[in-house]
Design a protein around this motif. Structure first.
Motif, PDB file in Angstrom:
ATOM      1  N   GLU A 139       0.832  -1.205   0.000  1.00  0.00           N
ATOM      2  CA  GLU A 139       0.000   0.000   0.000  1.00  0.00           C
ATOM      3  C   GLU A 139       0.868   1.256   0.000  1.00  0.00           C
ATOM      4  O   GLU A 139       0.605   2.208  -0.736  1.00  0.00           O
ATOM      5  CB  GLU A 139      -0.915   0.001   1.227  1.00  0.00           C
ATOM      6  N   PHE A 140       1.906   1.227   0.831  1.00  0.00           N
ATOM      7  CA  PHE A 140       2.802   2.383   0.909  1.00  0.00           C
ATOM      8  C   PHE A 140       3.468   2.634  -0.439  1.00  0.00           C
ATOM      9  O   PHE A 140       3.523   3.778  -0.919  1.00  0.00           O
ATOM     10  CB  PHE A 140       3.869   2.156   1.980  1.00  0.00           C
ATOM     11  N   THR A 141       3.980   1.562  -1.054  1.00  0.00           N
ATOM     12  CA  THR A 141       4.672   1.699  -2.340  1.00  0.00           C
ATOM     13  C   THR A 141       3.745   2.263  -3.406  1.00  0.00           C
ATOM     14  O   THR A 141       4.108   3.187  -4.145  1.00  0.00           O
ATOM     15  CB  THR A 141       5.227   0.339  -2.797  1.00  0.00           C
ATOM     16  N   ASP A 142       2.537   1.728  -3.495  1.00  0.00           N
ATOM     17  CA  ASP A 142       1.576   2.203  -4.494  1.00  0.00           C
ATOM     18  C   ASP A 142       1.257   3.681  -4.277  1.00  0.00           C
ATOM     19  O   ASP A 142       1.223   4.472  -5.235  1.00  0.00           O
ATOM     20  CB  ASP A 142       0.287   1.382  -4.441  1.00  0.00           C
ATOM     21  N   ASN A 143       1.024   4.061  -3.034  1.00  0.00           N
ATOM     22  CA  ASN A 143       0.683   5.454  -2.729  1.00  0.00           C
ATOM     23  C   ASN A 143       1.866   6.390  -2.980  1.00  0.00           C
ATOM     24  O   ASN A 143       1.707   7.472  -3.556  1.00  0.00           O
ATOM     25  CB  ASN A 143       0.222   5.588  -1.271  1.00  0.00           C
ATOM     26  N   TYR A 144       3.044   5.959  -2.544  1.00  0.00           N
ATOM     27  CA  TYR A 144       4.221   6.820  -2.686  1.00  0.00           C
ATOM     28  C   TYR A 144       4.546   7.067  -4.159  1.00  0.00           C
ATOM     29  O   TYR A 144       4.830   8.201  -4.561  1.00  0.00           O
ATOM     30  CB  TYR A 144       5.419   6.182  -1.984  1.00  0.00           C
ATOM     31  N   LEU A 145       4.505   6.012  -4.964  1.00  0.00           N
ATOM     32  CA  LEU A 145       4.853   6.145  -6.374  1.00  0.00           C
ATOM     33  C   LEU A 145       3.798   6.907  -7.163  1.00  0.00           C
ATOM     34  O   LEU A 145       4.085   7.417  -8.256  1.00  0.00           O
ATOM     35  CB  LEU A 145       5.082   4.763  -6.990  1.00  0.00           C
ATOM     36  N   SER A 146       2.598   7.000  -6.620  1.00  0.00           N
ATOM     37  CA  SER A 146       1.542   7.775  -7.285  1.00  0.00           C
ATOM     38  C   SER A 146       1.409   9.167  -6.678  1.00  0.00           C
ATOM     39  O   SER A 146       0.428   9.872  -6.927  1.00  0.00           O
ATOM     40  CB  SER A 146       0.201   7.035  -7.187  1.00  0.00           C
ATOM     41  N   ASN A 147       2.408   9.542  -5.870  1.00  0.00           N
ATOM     42  CA  ASN A 147       2.453  10.867  -5.235  1.00  0.00           C
ATOM     43  C   ASN A 147       1.270  11.118  -4.296  1.00  0.00           C
ATOM     44  O   ASN A 147       0.837  12.254  -4.107  1.00  0.00           O
ATOM     45  CB  ASN A 147       2.508  11.974  -6.296  1.00  0.00           C
ATOM     46  N   THR A 148       0.756  10.033  -3.736  1.00  0.00           N
ATOM     47  CA  THR A 148      -0.298  10.162  -2.743  1.00  0.00           C
ATOM     48  C   THR A 148       0.342  10.239  -1.358  1.00  0.00           C
ATOM     49  O   THR A 148       1.221   9.441  -1.037  1.00  0.00           O
ATOM     50  CB  THR A 148      -1.255   8.951  -2.794  1.00  0.00           C
ATOM     51  N   GLU A 149      -0.100  11.195  -0.548  1.00  0.00           N
ATOM     52  CA  GLU A 149       0.479  11.345   0.787  1.00  0.00           C
ATOM     53  C   GLU A 149       0.271  10.071   1.596  1.00  0.00           C
ATOM     54  O   GLU A 149      -0.837   9.528   1.659  1.00  0.00           O
ATOM     55  CB  GLU A 149      -0.166  12.535   1.500  1.00  0.00           C
ATOM     56  N   THR A 150       1.305   9.576   2.193  1.00  0.00           N
ATOM     57  CA  THR A 150       1.223   8.321   2.932  1.00  0.00           C
ATOM     58  C   THR A 150       2.163   8.335   4.124  1.00  0.00           C
ATOM     59  O   THR A 150       3.143   9.077   4.151  1.00  0.00           O
ATOM     60  CB  THR A 150       1.562   7.125   2.003  1.00  0.00           C
ATOM     61  N   LYS A 281       3.444  10.078  15.587  1.00  0.00           N
ATOM     62  CA  LYS A 281       2.116   9.612  15.192  1.00  0.00           C
ATOM     63  C   LYS A 281       1.649  10.277  13.906  1.00  0.00           C
ATOM     64  O   LYS A 281       0.937   9.670  13.098  1.00  0.00           O
ATOM     65  CB  LYS A 281       1.114   9.890  16.313  1.00  0.00           C
ATOM     66  N   SER A 282       2.063  11.528  13.703  1.00  0.00           N
ATOM     67  CA  SER A 282       1.699  12.227  12.479  1.00  0.00           C
ATOM     68  C   SER A 282       2.428  11.654  11.269  1.00  0.00           C
ATOM     69  O   SER A 282       1.897  11.641  10.160  1.00  0.00           O
ATOM     70  CB  SER A 282       2.029  13.722  12.623  1.00  0.00           C
ATOM     71  N   LEU A 283       3.628  11.165  11.505  1.00  0.00           N
ATOM     72  CA  LEU A 283       4.471  10.659  10.421  1.00  0.00           C
ATOM     73  C   LEU A 283       4.270   9.178  10.135  1.00  0.00           C
ATOM     74  O   LEU A 283       4.603   8.706   9.039  1.00  0.00           O
ATOM     75  CB  LEU A 283       5.948  10.883  10.768  1.00  0.00           C
ATOM     76  N   SER A 284       3.750   8.416  11.087  1.00  0.00           N
ATOM     77  CA  SER A 284       3.738   6.960  10.933  1.00  0.00           C
ATOM     78  C   SER A 284       2.547   6.334  11.637  1.00  0.00           C
ATOM     79  O   SER A 284       1.886   6.963  12.463  1.00  0.00           O
ATOM     80  CB  SER A 284       5.036   6.363  11.495  1.00  0.00           C
ATOM     81  N   ILE A 285       2.287   5.072  11.298  1.00  0.00           N
ATOM     82  CA  ILE A 285       1.291   4.290  12.016  1.00  0.00           C
ATOM     83  C   ILE A 285       2.037   3.237  12.830  1.00  0.00           C
ATOM     84  O   ILE A 285       3.052   2.699  12.385  1.00  0.00           O
ATOM     85  CB  ILE A 285       0.279   3.621  11.074  1.00  0.00           C
ATOM     86  N   GLU A 286       1.563   2.966  14.016  1.00  0.00           N
ATOM     87  CA  GLU A 286       2.238   2.005  14.877  1.00  0.00           C
ATOM     88  C   GLU A 286       1.800   0.585  14.526  1.00  0.00           C
ATOM     89  O   GLU A 286       0.612   0.287  14.441  1.00  0.00           O
ATOM     90  CB  GLU A 286       1.949   2.284  16.352  1.00  0.00           C
ATOM     91  N   MET A 287       2.767  -0.283  14.308  1.00  0.00           N
ATOM     92  CA  MET A 287       2.499  -1.688  14.044  1.00  0.00           C
ATOM     93  C   MET A 287       3.429  -2.517  14.920  1.00  0.00           C
ATOM     94  O   MET A 287       4.531  -2.068  15.273  1.00  0.00           O
ATOM     95  CB  MET A 287       2.706  -2.028  12.559  1.00  0.00           C
ATOM     96  N   LYS A 288       2.992  -3.729  15.268  1.00  0.00           N
ATOM     97  CA  LYS A 288       3.783  -4.580  16.152  1.00  0.00           C
ATOM     98  C   LYS A 288       4.211  -5.846  15.423  1.00  0.00           C
ATOM     99  O   LYS A 288       3.457  -6.408  14.628  1.00  0.00           O
ATOM    100  CB  LYS A 288       2.986  -4.942  17.403  1.00  0.00           C
ATOM    101  N   LEU A 289       5.434  -6.278  15.737  1.00  0.00           N
ATOM    102  CA  LEU A 289       5.928  -7.538  15.207  1.00  0.00           C
ATOM    103  C   LEU A 289       6.458  -8.362  16.374  1.00  0.00           C
ATOM    104  O   LEU A 289       7.531  -8.103  16.895  1.00  0.00           O
ATOM    105  CB  LEU A 289       7.033  -7.305  14.194  1.00  0.00           C
ATOM    106  N   ILE A 290       5.682  -9.330  16.780  1.00  0.00           N
ATOM    107  CA  ILE A 290       6.087 -10.247  17.849  1.00  0.00           C
ATOM    108  C   ILE A 290       6.431 -11.567  17.179  1.00  0.00           C
ATOM    109  O   ILE A 290       5.583 -12.242  16.616  1.00  0.00           O
ATOM    110  CB  ILE A 290       4.973 -10.460  18.893  1.00  0.00           C
TER     111      ILE A 290
END
Length: 296
Positions: A139-150, A281-290
Protein backbone atom coordinates in the motif's frame (compact mmCIF):
# COMPACT_ATOMS: atom_id res chain seq x y z
CA UNK A 1 67.25 -34.00 25.32
CA UNK A 2 64.79 -31.92 23.31
CA UNK A 3 61.99 -30.56 25.44
CA UNK A 4 58.65 -32.31 25.10
CA UNK A 5 56.85 -29.05 24.32
CA UNK A 6 59.16 -28.42 21.36
CA UNK A 7 58.56 -31.93 20.06
CA UNK A 8 54.81 -31.43 20.28
CA UNK A 9 55.08 -28.02 18.62
CA UNK A 10 57.16 -29.32 15.74
CA UNK A 11 54.84 -32.28 15.24
CA UNK A 12 51.87 -29.93 15.11
CA UNK A 13 53.51 -27.74 12.46
CA UNK A 14 54.43 -30.83 10.44
CA UNK A 15 50.82 -32.02 10.50
CA UNK A 16 49.56 -28.59 9.41
CA UNK A 17 51.97 -28.47 6.47
CA UNK A 18 51.13 -32.03 5.50
CA UNK A 19 47.43 -31.19 5.45
CA UNK A 20 48.11 -28.04 3.44
CA UNK A 21 50.15 -29.96 0.86
CA UNK A 22 47.37 -32.52 0.56
CA UNK A 23 44.86 -29.80 -0.30
CA UNK A 24 47.25 -28.35 -2.89
CA UNK A 25 46.52 -31.44 -4.98
CA UNK A 26 43.12 -29.87 -5.61
CA UNK A 27 43.43 -27.59 -8.65
CA UNK A 28 40.96 -24.98 -7.37
CA UNK A 29 42.64 -24.77 -3.99
CA UNK A 30 46.10 -24.51 -5.55
CA UNK A 31 45.05 -21.75 -7.97
CA UNK A 32 43.35 -19.76 -5.23
CA UNK A 33 46.33 -19.96 -2.88
CA UNK A 34 48.64 -18.97 -5.75
CA UNK A 35 46.50 -15.87 -6.39
CA UNK A 36 47.09 -14.60 -2.86
CA UNK A 37 50.01 -12.34 -2.16
CA UNK A 38 50.72 -14.21 1.07
CA UNK A 39 53.69 -16.55 1.67
CA UNK A 40 53.18 -20.24 2.28
CA UNK A 41 54.57 -20.10 5.82
CA UNK A 42 51.71 -17.78 6.73
CA UNK A 43 48.98 -19.70 4.94
CA UNK A 44 49.45 -23.35 5.88
CA UNK A 45 48.02 -22.76 9.35
CA UNK A 46 44.65 -21.82 7.84
CA UNK A 47 43.96 -24.72 5.49
CA UNK A 48 40.41 -25.31 6.70
CA UNK A 49 39.24 -21.73 6.37
CA UNK A 50 41.02 -21.38 3.01
CA UNK A 51 38.98 -24.35 1.80
CA UNK A 52 35.87 -22.43 2.83
CA UNK A 53 37.06 -19.46 0.77
CA UNK A 54 37.45 -21.73 -2.25
CA UNK A 55 34.01 -23.29 -1.78
CA UNK A 56 32.42 -19.84 -1.55
CA UNK A 57 34.01 -18.85 -4.86
CA UNK A 58 32.77 -22.03 -6.52
CA UNK A 59 29.24 -20.90 -5.66
CA UNK A 60 29.88 -17.75 -7.71
CA UNK A 61 30.29 -19.73 -10.95
CA UNK A 62 27.66 -18.66 -13.46
CA UNK A 63 26.21 -15.96 -11.19
CA UNK A 64 24.87 -13.06 -13.26
CA UNK A 65 23.49 -10.76 -10.56
CA UNK A 66 22.94 -10.44 -6.82
CA UNK A 67 19.48 -11.96 -6.96
CA UNK A 68 21.12 -15.27 -7.94
CA UNK A 69 23.73 -15.13 -5.15
CA UNK A 70 24.06 -18.43 -3.27
CA UNK A 71 26.22 -17.13 -0.42
CA UNK A 72 24.93 -17.13 3.15
CA UNK A 73 25.71 -13.40 3.30
CA UNK A 74 24.67 -12.29 -0.17
CA UNK A 75 27.31 -10.49 -2.17
CA UNK A 76 30.18 -11.07 0.24
CA UNK A 77 33.18 -13.40 0.10
CA UNK A 78 35.44 -14.51 2.93
CA UNK A 79 38.90 -13.20 2.05
CA UNK A 80 42.31 -13.47 3.79
CA UNK A 81 44.50 -10.41 4.26
CA UNK A 82 47.96 -10.13 5.73
CA UNK A 83 48.01 -7.89 8.77
CA UNK A 84 51.45 -7.49 10.35
CA UNK A 85 52.40 -11.06 11.30
CA UNK A 86 48.87 -12.39 11.22
CA UNK A 87 46.28 -13.42 8.65
CA UNK A 88 42.84 -11.89 9.08
CA UNK A 89 39.77 -13.26 7.30
CA UNK A 90 36.97 -10.80 6.60
CA UNK A 91 33.91 -10.61 4.37
CA UNK A 92 34.48 -8.31 1.41
CA UNK A 93 31.98 -7.41 -1.33
CA UNK A 94 32.16 -9.31 -4.59
CA UNK A 95 32.36 -7.36 -7.86
CA UNK A 96 28.59 -7.34 -8.29
CA UNK A 97 27.98 -6.18 -4.72
CA UNK A 98 30.68 -3.53 -5.10
CA UNK A 99 28.92 -2.22 -8.21
CA UNK A 100 25.57 -2.27 -6.43
CA UNK A 101 26.89 -0.34 -3.45
CA UNK A 102 28.28 2.35 -5.75
CA UNK A 103 24.96 2.83 -7.55
CA UNK A 104 22.37 2.11 -4.85
CA UNK A 105 19.95 4.89 -3.97
CA UNK A 106 19.85 3.78 -0.33
CA UNK A 107 22.49 4.89 2.17
CA UNK A 108 23.13 2.87 5.30
CA UNK A 109 24.70 4.51 8.33
CA UNK A 110 26.04 2.41 11.20
CA UNK A 111 24.09 -0.65 10.01
CA UNK A 112 25.13 -4.31 9.37
CA UNK A 113 26.23 -5.22 5.84
CA UNK A 114 23.49 -7.86 5.50
CA UNK A 115 20.83 -5.15 5.34
CA UNK A 116 22.22 -3.88 2.05
CA UNK A 117 20.93 -6.98 0.26
CA UNK A 118 17.67 -7.44 2.14
CA UNK A 119 14.76 -8.09 -0.20
CA UNK A 120 11.14 -9.20 -0.30
CA UNK A 121 12.35 -12.53 -1.68
CA UNK A 122 14.24 -13.27 1.53
CA UNK A 123 11.56 -12.23 3.99
CA UNK A 124 10.24 -15.02 6.18
CA UNK A 125 6.60 -15.43 5.17
CA UNK A 126 5.95 -18.42 7.43
CA UNK A 127 4.96 -16.07 10.25
CA UNK A 128 1.43 -14.70 10.05
CA UNK A 129 2.45 -11.77 12.26
CA UNK A 130 4.46 -10.41 9.34
CA UNK A 131 1.65 -10.45 6.80
CA UNK A 132 -0.08 -7.16 7.81
CA UNK A 133 3.29 -5.40 7.60
CA UNK A 134 4.06 -6.84 4.16
CA UNK A 135 0.56 -5.85 3.03
CA UNK A 136 1.15 -2.29 4.22
CA UNK A 137 4.45 -2.20 2.33
CA UNK A 138 2.51 -2.71 -0.91
CA UNK A 139 0.00 0.00 0.00
CA UNK A 140 2.80 2.38 0.91
CA UNK A 141 4.67 1.70 -2.34
CA UNK A 142 1.58 2.20 -4.49
CA UNK A 143 0.68 5.45 -2.73
CA UNK A 144 4.22 6.82 -2.69
CA UNK A 145 4.85 6.15 -6.37
CA UNK A 146 1.54 7.77 -7.29
CA UNK A 147 2.45 10.87 -5.23
CA UNK A 148 -0.30 10.16 -2.74
CA UNK A 149 0.48 11.35 0.79
CA UNK A 150 1.22 8.32 2.93
CA UNK A 151 2.65 7.48 6.33
CA UNK A 152 5.60 5.35 7.31
CA UNK A 153 5.55 2.74 10.06
CA UNK A 154 6.56 2.86 13.69
CA UNK A 155 7.45 -0.82 13.98
CA UNK A 156 7.78 -2.07 17.53
CA UNK A 157 8.20 -5.60 18.79
CA UNK A 158 10.41 -8.28 20.18
CA UNK A 159 14.19 -8.24 19.94
CA UNK A 160 15.62 -9.95 16.86
CA UNK A 161 12.24 -10.39 15.15
CA UNK A 162 13.45 -8.81 11.91
CA UNK A 163 11.98 -5.32 12.16
CA UNK A 164 14.95 -3.55 10.60
CA UNK A 165 15.44 -6.22 7.96
CA UNK A 166 11.84 -5.95 6.81
CA UNK A 167 11.89 -2.18 6.39
CA UNK A 168 15.32 -2.36 4.73
CA UNK A 169 13.79 -4.75 2.21
CA UNK A 170 11.10 -2.16 1.45
CA UNK A 171 13.70 0.57 1.00
CA UNK A 172 15.80 -1.64 -1.30
CA UNK A 173 12.74 -2.43 -3.41
CA UNK A 174 11.95 1.28 -3.70
CA UNK A 175 15.56 1.94 -4.67
CA UNK A 176 15.02 -0.22 -7.76
CA UNK A 177 12.40 2.33 -8.77
CA UNK A 178 14.78 5.23 -8.25
CA UNK A 179 13.64 6.26 -4.77
CA UNK A 180 16.45 7.59 -2.60
CA UNK A 181 16.49 6.97 1.13
CA UNK A 182 18.59 6.64 4.25
CA UNK A 183 18.63 3.95 6.93
CA UNK A 184 20.42 5.01 10.09
CA UNK A 185 21.00 3.28 13.40
CA UNK A 186 19.77 6.12 15.59
CA UNK A 187 21.88 5.61 18.77
CA UNK A 188 25.09 5.32 16.73
CA UNK A 189 24.08 8.30 14.60
CA UNK A 190 23.81 10.44 17.72
CA UNK A 191 27.26 9.36 18.86
CA UNK A 192 28.85 9.99 15.47
CA UNK A 193 27.02 13.30 15.12
CA UNK A 194 28.32 14.50 18.46
CA UNK A 195 31.84 13.51 17.44
CA UNK A 196 31.56 15.51 14.21
CA UNK A 197 31.17 18.95 15.81
CA UNK A 198 33.18 21.46 13.79
CA UNK A 199 33.83 18.96 11.00
CA UNK A 200 30.74 17.84 9.06
CA UNK A 201 28.00 18.25 11.64
CA UNK A 202 25.58 20.37 9.56
CA UNK A 203 26.07 18.28 6.44
CA UNK A 204 25.41 14.98 8.24
CA UNK A 205 22.44 16.35 10.13
CA UNK A 206 20.78 17.92 7.09
CA UNK A 207 21.25 14.77 5.01
CA UNK A 208 19.30 12.74 7.56
CA UNK A 209 16.67 15.40 8.13
CA UNK A 210 15.93 15.91 4.42
CA UNK A 211 16.14 12.32 3.13
CA UNK A 212 13.23 11.53 0.75
CA UNK A 213 12.47 8.45 2.87
CA UNK A 214 14.09 7.75 6.22
CA UNK A 215 14.34 4.92 8.72
CA UNK A 216 15.39 5.82 12.25
CA UNK A 217 16.38 2.38 13.47
CA UNK A 218 16.34 1.35 17.14
CA UNK A 219 14.96 4.61 18.47
CA UNK A 220 14.59 4.41 22.23
CA UNK A 221 17.89 2.55 22.68
CA UNK A 222 19.82 5.82 23.06
CA UNK A 223 20.65 7.58 26.30
CA UNK A 224 18.39 10.62 26.35
CA UNK A 225 19.78 14.11 26.85
CA UNK A 226 18.17 17.50 26.33
CA UNK A 227 20.51 17.99 23.39
CA UNK A 228 19.60 14.86 21.42
CA UNK A 229 15.91 15.07 22.33
CA UNK A 230 15.23 18.79 21.86
CA UNK A 231 17.90 19.85 19.36
CA UNK A 232 18.24 16.73 17.20
CA UNK A 233 15.18 14.49 17.24
CA UNK A 234 12.41 17.07 17.56
CA UNK A 235 13.68 19.32 14.70
CA UNK A 236 14.13 16.28 12.42
CA UNK A 237 10.55 15.17 13.06
CA UNK A 238 9.21 18.72 12.80
CA UNK A 239 10.87 19.26 9.43
CA UNK A 240 9.77 15.93 8.01
CA UNK A 241 6.20 16.43 9.20
CA UNK A 242 5.99 19.88 7.58
CA UNK A 243 7.52 18.62 4.32
CA UNK A 244 5.43 15.40 4.21
CA UNK A 245 8.54 13.22 4.05
CA UNK A 246 7.79 9.53 4.79
CA UNK A 247 9.51 8.39 7.96
CA UNK A 248 9.90 4.91 9.42
CA UNK A 249 10.96 3.87 12.90
CA UNK A 250 11.92 0.63 14.58
CA UNK A 251 12.01 0.23 18.33
CA UNK A 252 11.77 -2.34 21.09
CA UNK A 253 9.50 0.17 22.85
CA UNK A 254 5.86 0.96 22.23
CA UNK A 255 4.99 4.63 21.73
CA UNK A 256 3.82 4.84 25.33
CA UNK A 257 7.10 3.35 26.54
CA UNK A 258 9.06 5.66 24.25
CA UNK A 259 7.31 8.68 25.77
CA UNK A 260 8.42 7.56 29.23
CA UNK A 261 11.92 6.96 27.91
CA UNK A 262 12.08 10.53 26.60
CA UNK A 263 10.72 12.00 29.81
CA UNK A 264 12.68 13.03 32.87
CA UNK A 265 11.03 13.96 36.17
CA UNK A 266 10.30 17.55 35.19
CA UNK A 267 7.00 18.78 33.82
CA UNK A 268 8.59 20.64 30.85
CA UNK A 269 10.39 17.45 29.91
CA UNK A 270 7.11 15.52 29.71
CA UNK A 271 5.64 18.19 27.46
CA UNK A 272 8.60 17.91 25.08
CA UNK A 273 8.38 14.13 25.08
CA UNK A 274 4.68 14.38 24.26
CA UNK A 275 5.43 16.73 21.33
CA UNK A 276 7.84 14.16 19.89
CA UNK A 277 5.31 11.34 20.22
CA UNK A 278 2.64 13.43 18.50
CA UNK A 279 4.97 14.06 15.57
CA UNK A 280 5.85 10.37 15.31
CA UNK A 281 2.12 9.61 15.19
CA UNK A 282 1.70 12.23 12.48
CA UNK A 283 4.47 10.66 10.42
CA UNK A 284 3.74 6.96 10.93
CA UNK A 285 1.29 4.29 12.02
CA UNK A 286 2.24 2.00 14.88
CA UNK A 287 2.50 -1.69 14.04
CA UNK A 288 3.78 -4.58 16.15
CA UNK A 289 5.93 -7.54 15.21
CA UNK A 290 6.09 -10.25 17.85
CA UNK A 291 8.16 -13.12 16.52
CA UNK A 292 10.96 -15.49 17.40
CA UNK A 293 14.55 -14.25 17.28
CA UNK A 294 15.73 -14.69 13.67
CA UNK A 295 19.27 -13.44 14.23
CA UNK A 296 20.73 -16.90 14.76
Amino acid sequence: MEKLENIVKNTHHFDLEKNFDKELLDKDFKNYVASLDIPREKLYKYTSILKSCVEMRKKCAGCNNLSECKQDVKGYLLTPEKYNDRIIFSEVPCSKMDEYLKTSSIKFYEEPERLKTSSYKNLYKDDKNRLPIIKYFKEFTDNYLSNTETKGIYLTGSFGSGKTYMISALFNELAKKGVKGIIVHYPEFLRSLKASFGVSYDERYDEIKKAPILLLDDIGAESVTEWNRDEILLPILEYRMNENLPTFFTSNLTLEELEEHLTSNSSPSRVKARRIIERIKSLSIEMKLISKDRRD
